[in-house]
Design an enzyme around this catalytic site. Structure first.
Site, PDB file in Angstrom:
ATOM      1  N   SER A 267       0.828  -1.209   0.000  1.00 44.18           N
ATOM      2  CA  SER A 267       0.000   0.000   0.000  1.00 44.18           C
ATOM      3  C   SER A 267       0.863   1.262   0.000  1.00 44.18           C
ATOM      4  O   SER A 267       1.828   1.378   0.763  1.00 44.18           O
ATOM      5  CB  SER A 267      -0.902   0.015   1.240  1.00 44.18           C
ATOM      6  OG  SER A 267      -1.548   1.273   1.318  1.00 44.18           O
TER       7      SER A 267
ATOM      8  N   THR B 101     -18.618 -10.830 -17.495  1.00 48.93           N
ATOM      9  CA  THR B 101     -19.910 -11.452 -17.191  1.00 48.93           C
ATOM     10  C   THR B 101     -20.971 -10.377 -17.451  1.00 48.93           C
ATOM     11  O   THR B 101     -21.207  -9.494 -16.611  1.00 48.93           O
ATOM     12  CB  THR B 101     -19.949 -11.895 -15.705  1.00 48.93           C
ATOM     13  OG1 THR B 101     -18.745 -12.614 -15.422  1.00 48.93           O
ATOM     14  CG2 THR B 101     -21.154 -12.761 -15.412  1.00 48.93           C
TER      15      THR B 101
ATOM     16  N   GLY C 119     -16.421  -3.884  -7.405  1.00 46.97           N
ATOM     17  CA  GLY C 119     -16.532  -2.804  -6.432  1.00 46.97           C
ATOM     18  C   GLY C 119     -16.019  -1.471  -6.953  1.00 46.97           C
ATOM     19  O   GLY C 119     -16.626  -0.425  -6.685  1.00 46.97           O
TER      20      GLY C 119
ATOM     21  N   LYS D 176     -14.032  -3.250   1.606  1.00 46.36           N
ATOM     22  CA  LYS D 176     -14.856  -2.036   1.463  1.00 46.36           C
ATOM     23  C   LYS D 176     -16.343  -2.313   1.733  1.00 46.36           C
ATOM     24  O   LYS D 176     -17.060  -1.453   2.236  1.00 46.36           O
ATOM     25  CB  LYS D 176     -14.674  -1.434   0.072  1.00 46.36           C
ATOM     26  CG  LYS D 176     -13.285  -0.845  -0.142  1.00 46.36           C
ATOM     27  CD  LYS D 176     -13.153  -0.207  -1.501  1.00 46.36           C
ATOM     28  CE  LYS D 176     -11.713   0.206  -1.763  1.00 46.36           C
ATOM     29  NZ  LYS D 176     -11.513   0.853  -3.053  1.00 46.36           N
TER      30      LYS D 176
HETATM   31  P1  NDP Z   1     -13.452  -6.779  -8.102  1.00 48.56           P
HETATM   32  O1  NDP Z   1     -12.819  -8.091  -7.769  1.00 48.56           O
HETATM   33  O2  NDP Z   1     -14.606  -6.306  -7.304  1.00 48.56           O
HETATM   34  O3  NDP Z   1     -13.953  -6.838  -9.651  1.00 48.56           O
HETATM   35  C1  NDP Z   1     -13.114  -7.345 -10.642  1.00 48.56           C
HETATM   36  C2  NDP Z   1     -13.678  -7.010 -12.015  1.00 48.56           C
HETATM   37  O4  NDP Z   1     -12.675  -7.352 -12.972  1.00 48.56           O
HETATM   38  C3  NDP Z   1     -14.937  -7.777 -12.406  1.00 48.56           C
HETATM   39  O5  NDP Z   1     -15.721  -6.955 -13.206  1.00 48.56           O
HETATM   40  C4  NDP Z   1     -14.353  -8.969 -13.208  1.00 48.56           C
HETATM   41  O6  NDP Z   1     -15.244  -9.485 -14.182  1.00 48.56           O
HETATM   42  C5  NDP Z   1     -13.221  -8.288 -13.918  1.00 48.56           C
HETATM   43  N1  NDP Z   1     -12.126  -9.184 -14.326  1.00 48.56           N
HETATM   44  C6  NDP Z   1     -11.218  -9.775 -13.515  1.00 48.56           C
HETATM   45  N2  NDP Z   1     -10.324 -10.481 -14.255  1.00 48.56           N
HETATM   46  C7  NDP Z   1     -10.692 -10.325 -15.569  1.00 48.56           C
HETATM   47  C8  NDP Z   1     -10.168 -10.802 -16.803  1.00 48.56           C
HETATM   48  N3  NDP Z   1      -9.078 -11.583 -16.861  1.00 48.56           N
HETATM   49  N4  NDP Z   1     -10.792 -10.441 -17.936  1.00 48.56           N
HETATM   50  C9  NDP Z   1     -11.885  -9.640 -17.898  1.00 48.56           C
HETATM   51  N5  NDP Z   1     -12.428  -9.142 -16.757  1.00 48.56           N
HETATM   52  C10 NDP Z   1     -11.834  -9.488 -15.599  1.00 48.56           C
HETATM   53  O7  NDP Z   1     -12.237  -5.725  -8.103  1.00 48.56           O
HETATM   54  P2  NDP Z   1     -12.342  -4.144  -7.829  1.00 48.56           P
HETATM   55  O8  NDP Z   1     -13.514  -3.655  -8.592  1.00 48.56           O
HETATM   56  O9  NDP Z   1     -12.274  -3.872  -6.382  1.00 48.56           O
HETATM   57  O10 NDP Z   1     -10.959  -3.573  -8.449  1.00 48.56           O
HETATM   58  C11 NDP Z   1     -10.751  -3.484  -9.855  1.00 48.56           C
HETATM   59  C12 NDP Z   1      -9.451  -2.726 -10.156  1.00 48.56           C
HETATM   60  O11 NDP Z   1      -9.530  -1.364  -9.770  1.00 48.56           O
HETATM   61  C13 NDP Z   1      -8.212  -3.292  -9.450  1.00 48.56           C
HETATM   62  O12 NDP Z   1      -7.158  -3.335 -10.400  1.00 48.56           O
HETATM   63  C14 NDP Z   1      -7.912  -2.258  -8.377  1.00 48.56           C
HETATM   64  O13 NDP Z   1      -6.528  -2.221  -8.065  1.00 48.56           O
HETATM   65  C15 NDP Z   1      -8.358  -0.976  -9.081  1.00 48.56           C
HETATM   66  N6  NDP Z   1      -8.673   0.135  -8.147  1.00 48.56           N
HETATM   67  C16 NDP Z   1      -7.894   1.267  -8.180  1.00 48.56           C
HETATM   68  C17 NDP Z   1      -8.146   2.338  -7.343  1.00 48.56           C
HETATM   69  C18 NDP Z   1      -7.255   3.558  -7.412  1.00 48.56           C
HETATM   70  O14 NDP Z   1      -7.340   4.408  -6.512  1.00 48.56           O
HETATM   71  N7  NDP Z   1      -6.424   3.689  -8.421  1.00 48.56           N
HETATM   72  C19 NDP Z   1      -9.265   2.320  -6.383  1.00 48.56           C
HETATM   73  C20 NDP Z   1     -10.060   1.100  -6.451  1.00 48.56           C
HETATM   74  C21 NDP Z   1      -9.741   0.049  -7.283  1.00 48.56           C
HETATM   75  P3  NDP Z   1     -16.317 -10.656 -13.819  1.00 48.56           P
HETATM   76  O15 NDP Z   1     -17.485  -9.958 -13.173  1.00 48.56           O
HETATM   77  O16 NDP Z   1     -16.659 -11.247 -15.139  1.00 48.56           O
HETATM   78  O17 NDP Z   1     -15.601 -11.605 -12.896  1.00 48.56           O
END
Ligand code: NDP
Length: 287
Positions: free
Chosen positions: A24, A163, A140, A75
């Site tokens: 972090s 999805t 999220g 979160k």
């Molecule tokens: P979640 O686990 O809640 O969601 C993951 C999402 O990514 C889902 O929509 C999932 O799709 C999709 N996904 C995962 N792997 C793949 C893949 N190989 N191909 C296609 N889709 C994929 O994660 P979060 O929403 O919490 O976080 C997402 C990103 O945002 C992370 O990289 C995190 O580091 C970043 N982030 C950055 C912040 C910043 O301040 N810069 C703040 C918050 C988050 P499916 O529904 O189909 O599984």
């Protein structure tokens, strides 16, 4: 906020909790803000086991902690654990900033959306109003930024996810807030967007998204943003450049901007973010 004349009082304490948390950057960011604004505080990172969030929050509050940042995967737990929530946290269904009041109440907020919008509009000089936006992902992070993005009055916001059903269900929760629709990646074929924001975690695994060709408008201002950040261009940024995007960015600016909003909530003073973004970029690249 602590009494500035109570020289012997211990500094106010804040933490960020998550799992994993070792990498972090929040302690670095908040220490920079504190130094810049002359605030006396202490900010540490703490790992919490899955299922242990509520206990960790209670312990920290009982020990006199003033506030907490919350990151993956807690979160939603934070949203459930606080006594009160801001309207934007309520909409986001997630809390990333908790303030402990002197009367024992805990107040949950979500600063991710405002962090993204500030990075796009203030730092990147993009105008979201009237733009065609594509948001990739339905987890999220995507949920947390939809309402702030729609509040900027884009021409439309399409949420697309691997999805498809998750994207459609998520979009349907926000139809009263603006022009929004949800779909799968292949349904994007033939559509054009001014700004594409990647809120999937695909870049974390080094994966490229299976997106159709030609999603960006040919204009000079077409822009792609990856919420993930890294020392080098992320896989999504590399994909965007292959697709003709002149401008791309990672999520480092969003990280600093969401932290600045949390700092403001806690300390009632807004830090300057530009020097901290520069310092954090240098720190990442020096590793
Ligand atoms: P979640 O686990 O809640 O969601 C993951 C999402 O990514 C889902 O929509 C999932 O799709 C999709 N996904 C995962 N792997 C793949 C893949 N190989 N191909 C296609 N889709 C994929 O994660 P979060 O929403 O919490 O976080 C997402 C990103 O945002 C992370 O990289 C995190 O580091 C970043 N982030 C950055 C912040 C910043 O301040 N810069 C703040 C918050 C988050 P499916 O529904 O189909 O599984």
């Amino acid at each position: 906020m602590s009494d500035p004349f109570a020289f012997d009082a211990p500094p106010d304490r804040y933490i960020v909790v998550g799992n994993p948390i070792r990498h972090s950057q929040s302690p670095f960011i908040h220490r920079c803000f504190a130094e810049q604004t002359g605030q006396r505080l202490c900010y540490e990172a703490m790992a919490v086991d899955e299922g242990g969030f509520a206990q960790a929050m209670g312990n920290f509050q009982a020990s006199g902690g003033k506030g907490m940042n919350v990151t993956v995967p807690f979160k939603r737990d934070a949203w459930q654990s606080v006594d009160q929530r801001s309207p934007r946290a309520e909409k986001a269904g997630a809390v990333n900033t908790i303030t402990f009041a002197n009367n024992g109440d805990s107040f949950g907020d979500n600063t991710d959306g405002v962090g993204l919008v500030r990075d796009l509009e203030k730092n990147r000089k993009l105008s979201l109003c009237g733009s065609r936006l594509l948001l990739l992902g339905a987890g999220g992070a995507a949920r947390g930024v939809i309402e702030p993005l729609l509040a900027c009055a884009p021409a439309g916001l399409v949420v697309a996810n691997r999805t498809a059903e998750r994207a459609m269900a998520l979009a349907s929760e926000f139809t009263t807030e603006g022009n929004i629709e949800g779909c799968g990646f292949q349904a994007l074929t033939g559509r054009r967007f001014d700004i594409i924001i990647n809120a999937t975690s695909a870049s974390l695994a080094g994966a490229t998204l299976p997106l159709p060709e030609g999603l960006l408008t040919g204009s000079d201002t077409a822009f792609c943003y990856d919420m993930m950040y890294a020392a080098e261009a992320t896989p999504f940024q590399r994909w965007a450049r292959q697709q003709g995007a002149r401008h791309t960015a990672d999520g480092l600016g969003m990280l600093v901007e969401q932290a600045a909003e949390a700092f403001y909530i806690w300390r009632d003073v807004y830090p300057e973010t530009a020097p901290v973004i520069t310092a954090l970029r240098q720190r990442l690249q020096a590793r």
